[in-house]
Scaffold this motif. Structure first.
Motif, PDB file in Angstrom:
ATOM      1  N   GLU A 163      -0.419  -2.428 -13.667  1.00 14.69           N
ATOM      2  CA  GLU A 163       0.449  -2.660 -14.827  1.00 14.69           C
ATOM      3  C   GLU A 163       1.498  -1.557 -14.961  1.00 14.69           C
ATOM      4  OE1 GLU A 163      -2.397  -4.888 -18.069  1.00 14.69           O
ATOM      5  OE2 GLU A 163      -2.631  -2.735 -17.816  1.00 14.69           O
ATOM      6  N   VAL A 164       1.053  -0.326 -14.815  1.00 19.99           N
ATOM      7  CA  VAL A 164       1.956   0.815 -14.981  1.00 19.99           C
ATOM      8  C   VAL A 164       3.013   0.828 -13.887  1.00 19.99           C
ATOM      9  CG1 VAL A 164       2.065   3.337 -14.932  1.00 19.99           C
ATOM     10  CG2 VAL A 164       0.274   2.177 -16.244  1.00 19.99           C
ATOM     11  N   ILE A 165       2.612   0.589 -12.656  1.00 21.13           N
ATOM     12  CA  ILE A 165       3.567   0.594 -11.543  1.00 21.13           C
ATOM     13  C   ILE A 165       4.555  -0.558 -11.675  1.00 21.13           C
ATOM     14  CG2 ILE A 165       3.774   0.307  -9.040  1.00 21.13           C
ATOM     15  CD1 ILE A 165       1.084   1.899  -8.881  1.00 21.13           C
ATOM     16  N   ARG A 166       4.078  -1.730 -12.068  1.00 20.20           N
ATOM     17  CA  ARG A 166       4.990  -2.864 -12.268  1.00 20.20           C
ATOM     18  C   ARG A 166       6.011  -2.566 -13.358  1.00 20.20           C
ATOM     19  NH1 ARG A 166       0.723  -7.880 -12.014  1.00 20.20           N
ATOM     20  NH2 ARG A 166       0.712  -8.103  -9.743  1.00 20.20           N
ATOM     21  N   GLU A 188      -5.369   7.071 -20.425  1.00 21.52           N
ATOM     22  CA  GLU A 188      -4.871   7.371 -21.767  1.00 21.52           C
ATOM     23  C   GLU A 188      -4.267   6.140 -22.434  1.00 21.52           C
ATOM     24  OE1 GLU A 188      -1.041   9.726 -22.878  1.00 21.52           O
ATOM     25  OE2 GLU A 188      -2.660  11.176 -22.573  1.00 21.52           O
ATOM     26  N   GLN A 189      -3.576   5.326 -21.652  1.00 23.49           N
ATOM     27  CA  GLN A 189      -2.895   4.145 -22.181  1.00 23.49           C
ATOM     28  C   GLN A 189      -3.777   2.894 -22.135  1.00 23.49           C
ATOM     29  OE1 GLN A 189       0.312   4.240 -23.511  1.00 23.49           O
ATOM     30  NE2 GLN A 189      -0.074   6.431 -23.325  1.00 23.49           N
ATOM     31  N   ASP A 190      -4.967   3.004 -21.545  1.00 22.18           N
ATOM     32  CA  ASP A 190      -5.886   1.880 -21.362  1.00 22.18           C
ATOM     33  C   ASP A 190      -5.193   0.738 -20.619  1.00 22.18           C
ATOM     34  OD1 ASP A 190      -8.341   0.572 -21.523  1.00 22.18           O
ATOM     35  OD2 ASP A 190      -7.794  -0.445 -23.378  1.00 22.18           O
ATOM     36  N   ARG A 191      -4.567   1.092 -19.507  1.00 18.39           N
ATOM     37  CA  ARG A 191      -3.842   0.119 -18.681  1.00 18.39           C
ATOM     38  C   ARG A 191      -4.227   0.330 -17.224  1.00 18.39           C
ATOM     39  NH1 ARG A 191       2.203   0.831 -19.865  1.00 18.39           N
ATOM     40  NH2 ARG A 191       2.328  -1.165 -18.809  1.00 18.39           N
ATOM     41  N   ASP A 226       0.864  -1.178   0.000  1.00 17.75           N
ATOM     42  CA  ASP A 226       0.000   0.000   0.000  1.00 17.75           C
ATOM     43  C   ASP A 226       0.897   1.223   0.000  1.00 17.75           C
ATOM     44  OD1 ASP A 226      -2.598  -1.301   0.277  1.00 17.75           O
ATOM     45  OD2 ASP A 226      -1.881  -1.872   2.260  1.00 17.75           O
ATOM     46  N   ILE A 227       0.556   2.198  -0.821  1.00 18.88           N
ATOM     47  CA  ILE A 227       1.339   3.431  -0.851  1.00 18.88           C
ATOM     48  C   ILE A 227       0.425   4.623  -0.680  1.00 18.88           C
ATOM     49  CG2 ILE A 227       3.158   2.449  -2.305  1.00 18.88           C
ATOM     50  CD1 ILE A 227       1.929   4.038  -4.651  1.00 18.88           C
ATOM     51  N   ARG A 228       0.987   5.680  -0.207  1.00 13.25           N
ATOM     52  CA  ARG A 228       0.261   6.944  -0.075  1.00 13.25           C
ATOM     53  C   ARG A 228       0.816   7.893  -1.118  1.00 13.25           C
ATOM     54  NH1 ARG A 228      -2.118   7.626   5.303  1.00 13.25           N
ATOM     55  NH2 ARG A 228      -1.659   5.741   6.479  1.00 13.25           N
ATOM     56  N   LEU A 229      -0.081   8.514  -1.853  1.00 18.62           N
ATOM     57  CA  LEU A 229       0.309   9.481  -2.869  1.00 18.62           C
ATOM     58  C   LEU A 229      -0.418  10.789  -2.639  1.00 18.62           C
ATOM     59  CD1 LEU A 229       0.001   7.357  -6.150  1.00 18.62           C
ATOM     60  CD2 LEU A 229       2.102   8.017  -4.987  1.00 18.62           C
ATOM     61  N   PRO A 230       0.261  11.891  -2.907  1.00 11.81           N
ATOM     62  CA  PRO A 230      -0.472  13.157  -2.910  1.00 11.81           C
ATOM     63  C   PRO A 230      -1.539  13.102  -4.005  1.00 11.81           C
ATOM     64  CG  PRO A 230       1.901  13.534  -2.918  1.00 11.81           C
ATOM     65  CD  PRO A 230       1.682  12.070  -3.147  1.00 11.81           C
ATOM     66  N   GLU A 231      -2.632  13.783  -3.799  1.00 10.28           N
ATOM     67  CA  GLU A 231      -3.744  13.748  -4.749  1.00 10.28           C
ATOM     68  C   GLU A 231      -3.285  14.096  -6.167  1.00 10.28           C
ATOM     69  OE1 GLU A 231      -7.521  12.808  -5.787  1.00 10.28           O
ATOM     70  OE2 GLU A 231      -6.721  12.684  -3.759  1.00 10.28           O
ATOM     71  N   GLU A 235      -3.720  11.702  -9.491  1.00  7.87           N
ATOM     72  CA  GLU A 235      -4.439  12.142 -10.687  1.00  7.87           C
ATOM     73  C   GLU A 235      -3.588  11.954 -11.937  1.00  7.87           C
ATOM     74  OE1 GLU A 235      -7.654  12.784 -10.898  1.00  7.87           O
ATOM     75  OE2 GLU A 235      -7.693  12.311  -8.760  1.00  7.87           O
ATOM     76  N   ILE A 236      -2.284  12.190 -11.819  1.00  5.94           N
ATOM     77  CA  ILE A 236      -1.381  11.956 -12.947  1.00  5.94           C
ATOM     78  C   ILE A 236      -1.397  10.481 -13.324  1.00  5.94           C
ATOM     79  CG2 ILE A 236       1.046  11.937 -13.665  1.00  5.94           C
ATOM     80  CD1 ILE A 236       1.379  14.462 -11.855  1.00  5.94           C
ATOM     81  N   LEU A 237      -1.298   9.617 -12.319  1.00  4.74           N
ATOM     82  CA  LEU A 237      -1.312   8.172 -12.560  1.00  4.74           C
ATOM     83  C   LEU A 237      -2.623   7.743 -13.209  1.00  4.74           C
ATOM     84  CD1 LEU A 237      -0.068   5.345 -12.280  1.00  4.74           C
ATOM     85  CD2 LEU A 237      -1.014   5.272  -9.945  1.00  4.74           C
ATOM     86  N   LYS A 238      -3.722   8.207 -12.687  1.00  4.96           N
ATOM     87  CA  LYS A 238      -5.036   7.847 -13.241  1.00  4.96           C
ATOM     88  C   LYS A 238      -5.169   8.304 -14.686  1.00  4.96           C
ATOM     89  CE  LYS A 238      -7.835   7.855  -9.021  1.00  4.96           C
ATOM     90  NZ  LYS A 238      -8.943   8.548  -8.329  1.00  4.96           N
TER      91      LYS A 238
END
Length: 46
Positions: free
Chosen positions: A30-33, A23-26, A6-11, A15-18
């Motif tokens: 998957e992206v973090i791995r 955009e990449q349909d992933r 579990d990680i904590r991210l600033p909002e 939002e960047i990750l989401k």
């Protein structure tokens, strides 16, 4: 075997990750791995 983390991210970072995942349909997983795997190259090149 997999291990859950579990990680904590600033909002703003979440939002960047989401947005990237949409955009990449992933999935976020998957992206973090992929990012973690890319670190292997950086470690070997040092």
């Amino acid at each position: 075997m997999t291990t859950r983390i579990d990680i904590r991210l600033p909002e703003q970072e979440l939002e960047i990750l989401k947005a990237y995942c949409q955009e990449q349909d992933r999935t976020q997983t998957e992206v973090i791995r992929e990012f973690i795997r890319s670190l292997r190259k950086k470690i070997k090149n040092q």
